[in-house]
Design an enzyme around this catalytic site. Structure first.
Site, short mmCIF file in Angstrom:
data_model
loop_
_atom_site.label_atom_id
_atom_site.label_comp_id
_atom_site.label_asym_id
_atom_site.label_seq_id
_atom_site.Cartn_x
_atom_site.Cartn_y
_atom_site.Cartn_z
N ASP A 31 0.83 -1.21 0.00
CA ASP A 31 0.00 0.00 0.00
C ASP A 31 0.86 1.26 0.00
O ASP A 31 1.99 1.26 0.50
CB ASP A 31 -0.92 -0.02 1.24
CG ASP A 31 -2.08 0.94 1.10
OD1 ASP A 31 -2.38 1.37 -0.04
OD2 ASP A 31 -2.70 1.29 2.13
N HIS A 90 2.31 3.22 -8.98
CA HIS A 90 2.14 1.80 -9.29
C HIS A 90 3.34 1.27 -10.09
O HIS A 90 3.85 0.19 -9.83
CB HIS A 90 0.85 1.56 -10.07
CG HIS A 90 -0.39 1.98 -9.33
ND1 HIS A 90 -0.59 1.69 -8.00
CD2 HIS A 90 -1.48 2.69 -9.71
CE1 HIS A 90 -1.75 2.18 -7.61
NE2 HIS A 90 -2.31 2.80 -8.63
N SER A 138 -7.66 -5.51 -5.05
CA SER A 138 -8.77 -6.04 -4.25
C SER A 138 -10.09 -5.95 -5.01
O SER A 138 -10.21 -5.18 -5.98
CB SER A 138 -8.89 -5.28 -2.93
OG SER A 138 -9.41 -3.98 -3.16
N GLU A 189 -12.58 -4.49 -3.97
CA GLU A 189 -13.00 -3.09 -3.79
C GLU A 189 -12.26 -2.13 -4.71
O GLU A 189 -12.76 -1.05 -5.04
CB GLU A 189 -12.80 -2.67 -2.32
CG GLU A 189 -13.77 -3.31 -1.34
CD GLU A 189 -13.47 -4.78 -1.02
OE1 GLU A 189 -12.31 -5.23 -1.22
OE2 GLU A 189 -14.39 -5.48 -0.58
N LEU A 247 10.47 -21.18 -4.36
CA LEU A 247 9.62 -20.19 -3.69
C LEU A 247 8.28 -20.11 -4.41
O LEU A 247 8.23 -19.97 -5.63
CB LEU A 247 10.34 -18.82 -3.73
CG LEU A 247 9.54 -17.57 -3.40
CD1 LEU A 247 9.05 -17.59 -1.95
CD2 LEU A 247 10.39 -16.32 -3.64
N ARG A 291 2.03 -4.85 6.28
CA ARG A 291 1.34 -3.82 5.51
C ARG A 291 2.19 -2.56 5.50
O ARG A 291 2.62 -2.08 6.55
CB ARG A 291 -0.04 -3.47 6.10
CG ARG A 291 -0.74 -2.42 5.21
CD ARG A 291 -2.17 -2.15 5.58
NE ARG A 291 -2.79 -1.28 4.56
CZ ARG A 291 -4.04 -1.34 4.16
NH1 ARG A 291 -4.84 -2.22 4.69
NH2 ARG A 291 -4.50 -0.51 3.25
#
Ligand code: IPE
Ligand code: IPE
Ligand code: MG
Length: 241
Positions: free
Chosen positions: A21, A38, A66, A68, A132, A189
């Protein structure tokens, strides 16, 4: 302090989930459009994947888009999707070389067709890698995932393939997108927001949470090491004494 040298390789989180974020704010601080943030977030993903691979972390999940986030202005959504297509295309050879297996979680069918195609190709190309596992959460939200699981279970019951009495925690988990992957030991986060934003609600029941003010495009290996170091100093009790 060099956090990397103080990480105990025998106590690594088995799974680290990351809410990336702060891209928009990072761009705004530079007088640029949100999309610039971005674009610059991709380097942070690259560094994190590399750091995880070098340390020996086995599972990494990135929250990239997301459910949303579909409500953002169309031009931002469109640019994010095309950025995604390009990033997957450009990064796949590197992932392959580093032994990374790419997977996706979320409502993948809701993505633009070229995005689905690029994703499927990368998933196919990297499917035999074992070093991974990198999961990218796209059009994902935890409430969507849980409702989706309930729907599948209901269908099975209706078709007499499942006895409702056999539904328990372990069985329910098998209907989640993360089936087969250990729950995150650590959730990171960035950007200073202290919330979960509909991410892996079921799976983070006992995760350790780590919040950093660093904005995602500024996130580097040293920040990743710092988060793991912090995690390793915590006492996890899982409800016991
Ligand atoms: C995270 O950065 C990327 C996505 C959610 C797609 P944001 O775009 O949310 O950036 P901020 O939080 O507005 O700064
Ligand atoms: C969470 O970030 C979603 C992703 C990182 C993909 P948001 O920026 O969408 O979350 P809120 O709106 O601040 O809760
Ligand atoms: Mg945000």
């Amino acid at each position: 302090m060099d956090f990397k040298d103080n990480i105990d390789k025998n106590k690594l989180p088995r799974h680290i989930a990351i809410i990336m974020d702060g891209n928009g704010r990072w761009a705004k601080q530079r007088g640029k459009d949100r999309v610039f943030g971005h674009e610059n977030g991709i380097q942070a993903v690259r560094e994190t994947v590399e750091a995880a691979g070098e340390l020996g972390v086995k599972n990494l999940t990135f929250y990239a888009f997301s459910t949303e986030n579909w409500c953002r202005p169309k031009c931002e959504v469109d640019t994010l999707m095309s950025l995604l297509v390009n990033a997957i295309k450009n990064e796949t050879p590197e992932l392959l070389e580093k032994g990374v297996r790419l997977s996706a979680i979320g409502d993948i069918d809701s993505l633009p067709p070229e995005c689905i195609q690029e994703l499927q190709d990368a998933i196919e190309i990297t499917k035999n890698n074992t070093r991974l596992n990198v999961f990218i959460a796209l059009s994902y939200s935890s409430q969507w995932e849980i409702v989706n699981a309930v729907k599948q279970i209901a269908h099975q019951v209706k078709e007499n393939n499942l006895d409702p009495e056999s539904i328990d925690k372990a069985m329910f988990q098998r209907f989640l997108q993360t089936n087969g992957t250990p729950d995150p030991d650590l959730l990171i986060r960035t950007s200073g927001e202290l919330r979960i934003s509909n991410f892996l609600l079921w799976q983070i029941a006992y995760s350790e949470l780590y919040f950093t003010p660093v904005l995602w495009p500024d996130f580097r290996k040293k920040h990743f090491y710092q988060a793991i170091h912090d995690y390793q100093r915590r006492e996890r009790r899982f409800g016991k004494t």
